[in-house]
Write a protein that holds these residues in place. Structure first.
Motif, PDB file in Angstrom:
ATOM      1  N   LYS A 173      26.381  32.543  38.991  1.00 18.01           N
ATOM      2  CA  LYS A 173      25.619  33.673  39.544  1.00 18.01           C
ATOM      3  C   LYS A 173      26.517  34.868  39.857  1.00 18.01           C
ATOM      4  O   LYS A 173      26.139  36.017  39.645  1.00 18.01           O
ATOM      5  CB  LYS A 173      24.902  33.235  40.817  1.00 18.01           C
ATOM      6  CG  LYS A 173      23.714  32.311  40.576  1.00 18.01           C
ATOM      7  CD  LYS A 173      23.069  31.918  41.897  1.00 18.01           C
ATOM      8  CE  LYS A 173      21.864  31.001  41.656  1.00 18.01           C
ATOM      9  NZ  LYS A 173      21.243  30.576  42.937  1.00 18.01           N
ATOM     10  N   GLN A 174      27.720  34.584  40.346  1.00 18.29           N
ATOM     11  CA  GLN A 174      28.591  35.673  40.789  1.00 18.29           C
ATOM     12  C   GLN A 174      29.230  36.450  39.642  1.00 18.29           C
ATOM     13  O   GLN A 174      29.523  37.632  39.776  1.00 18.29           O
ATOM     14  CB  GLN A 174      29.683  35.127  41.721  1.00 18.29           C
ATOM     15  CG  GLN A 174      29.138  34.667  43.069  1.00 18.29           C
ATOM     16  CD  GLN A 174      30.245  34.416  44.079  1.00 18.29           C
ATOM     17  OE1 GLN A 174      31.115  35.246  44.273  1.00 18.29           O
ATOM     18  NE2 GLN A 174      30.209  33.255  44.714  1.00 18.29           N
TER      19      GLN A 174
ATOM     20  N   THR B 231      27.048  26.499  39.722  1.00 15.10           N
ATOM     21  CA  THR B 231      25.935  27.445  39.865  1.00 15.10           C
ATOM     22  C   THR B 231      26.356  28.703  40.625  1.00 15.10           C
ATOM     23  O   THR B 231      26.000  29.818  40.240  1.00 15.10           O
ATOM     24  CB  THR B 231      24.760  26.774  40.601  1.00 15.10           C
ATOM     25  OG1 THR B 231      24.344  25.609  39.870  1.00 15.10           O
ATOM     26  CG2 THR B 231      23.586  27.735  40.723  1.00 15.10           C
ATOM     27  N   GLU B 232      27.125  28.522  41.690  1.00 16.84           N
ATOM     28  CA  GLU B 232      27.601  29.663  42.485  1.00 16.84           C
ATOM     29  C   GLU B 232      28.466  30.591  41.636  1.00 16.84           C
ATOM     30  O   GLU B 232      28.324  31.812  41.683  1.00 16.84           O
ATOM     31  CB  GLU B 232      28.405  29.175  43.690  1.00 16.84           C
ATOM     32  CG  GLU B 232      27.591  28.415  44.728  1.00 16.84           C
ATOM     33  CD  GLU B 232      28.481  27.826  45.813  1.00 16.84           C
ATOM     34  OE1 GLU B 232      28.407  28.316  46.959  1.00 16.84           O
ATOM     35  OE2 GLU B 232      29.235  26.881  45.515  1.00 16.84           O
TER      36      GLU B 232
ATOM     37  N   ASP C 178      27.928  36.214  36.363  1.00 18.36           N
ATOM     38  CA  ASP C 178      26.918  36.373  35.314  1.00 18.36           C
ATOM     39  C   ASP C 178      27.328  35.734  33.992  1.00 18.36           C
ATOM     40  O   ASP C 178      27.313  36.367  32.930  1.00 18.36           O
ATOM     41  CB  ASP C 178      26.605  37.861  35.118  1.00 18.36           C
ATOM     42  CG  ASP C 178      25.322  38.079  34.317  1.00 18.36           C
ATOM     43  OD1 ASP C 178      24.456  37.170  34.347  1.00 18.36           O
ATOM     44  OD2 ASP C 178      25.199  39.127  33.669  1.00 18.36           O
TER      45      ASP C 178
END
Length: 260
Positions: free
Chosen positions: A34-35, A30-31, A37
């Motif tokens: 998000k970073q 998930t991290e 995209d």
């Protein structure tokens, strides 16, 4: 179109490797998603592929991903393949072009320096140095540049074994005086040979560091004392310090990994 997708996947994989490598404790899917995209399923597929080849590992306790040991294997092969002379030569040639003086590259071996490269410059200068020849540490700028970054015990051992014979009237033959000079060399980042090895010859040198932060070699500019005035040495100082740093960087050095 298919090739574009493949290249895009490679680009994403490299982005993920960079991100994971920057985080000591690793990152979760998930991290990462998000970073950079990218949707989580794509991130997971890329991570799984990298893990299959050993470039990424998943921590059993946290579930986060970190760099795999395969990178150590690859990096060690790269470091083994680095040719000091080949990596240094473009920078040495640039220094020769800018100064028109003799440029030396040396390595440390058994208490002496060994010349492994010599660029003659455009000015006439007769020196005893040549590739393959050895020279003492205590009266050469390259020797001082190397010893200044060694433990005091190593320096004592070299001086005890090789002595401090006088080569000219300006050779330093007193241990205490020599150690004081090494302190100054380390602080200022460069070493001088003021006609201490050969009459009429002045040299300025800097150390070259490897990926572990150890001194791997030294580079120097040599010229007749009448040209190598105090004013000119100040001008050459910045040039040779920059050259030493550039070569060190090519060997994998960063200021954070300097040992001594």
């Amino acid at each position: 179109m298919e090739r574009e997708n493949v290249v895009k996947s490679v680009s994403r994989a490299l982005d993920i490797i960079h991100l994971v490598g920057m985080k000591k404790g690793g990152l979760g899917v998930t991290e990462i998603s998000k970073q950079i995209d990218i949707n989580k399923s794509s991130v997971y597929r890329i991570l799984s592929t990298l893990a299959q080849y050993g470039y990424i590992e998943q921590d059993d306790e946290t579930g986060k991903y970190k760099l795999g040991y395969k990178f150590l294997e690859v990096s060690s092969k790269l470091l083994d393949s680095i040719d000091l002379r080949a990596e240094a030569r473009p920078f040495l040639q640039e220094l020769e072009n800018e100064t028109n003086e003799v440029i030396h590259l040396v390595v440390y071996d058994q208490g002496e320096v060994v010349y492994i490269e010599k660029l003659e410059g455009n000015e006439t200068l007769r020196m005893h140095s040549k590739v393959g020849k050895r020279a003492p540490m205590h009266c050469t700028s390259v020797g001082k540049a190397i010893l200044a970054h060694q433990l005091s015990g190593v320096v004592h051992e070299v001086l005890d074994r090789k002595g401090m014979p006088m080569h000219t009237e300006k050779t330093i033959t007193d241990k205490d005086t020599f150690f004081q000079e090494l302190v100054q060399v380390k602080q200022e980042g460069y070493a001088l040979d003021l006609e201490e090895n050969e009459n009429g010859i002045t040299c300025i040198a800097v150390p070259i560091f490897d990926h572990l932060g150890k001194v791997a070699a030294a580079v120097s500019i040599s010229g007749p004392t009448m040209r190598m005035t105090e004013e000119r040495l100040q001008l050459l100082k910045d040039k040779i310090i920059n050259t030493g740093f550039q070569i060190s960087t090519r060997l994998g050095y960063t200021k954070h990994n300097q040992m001594i």
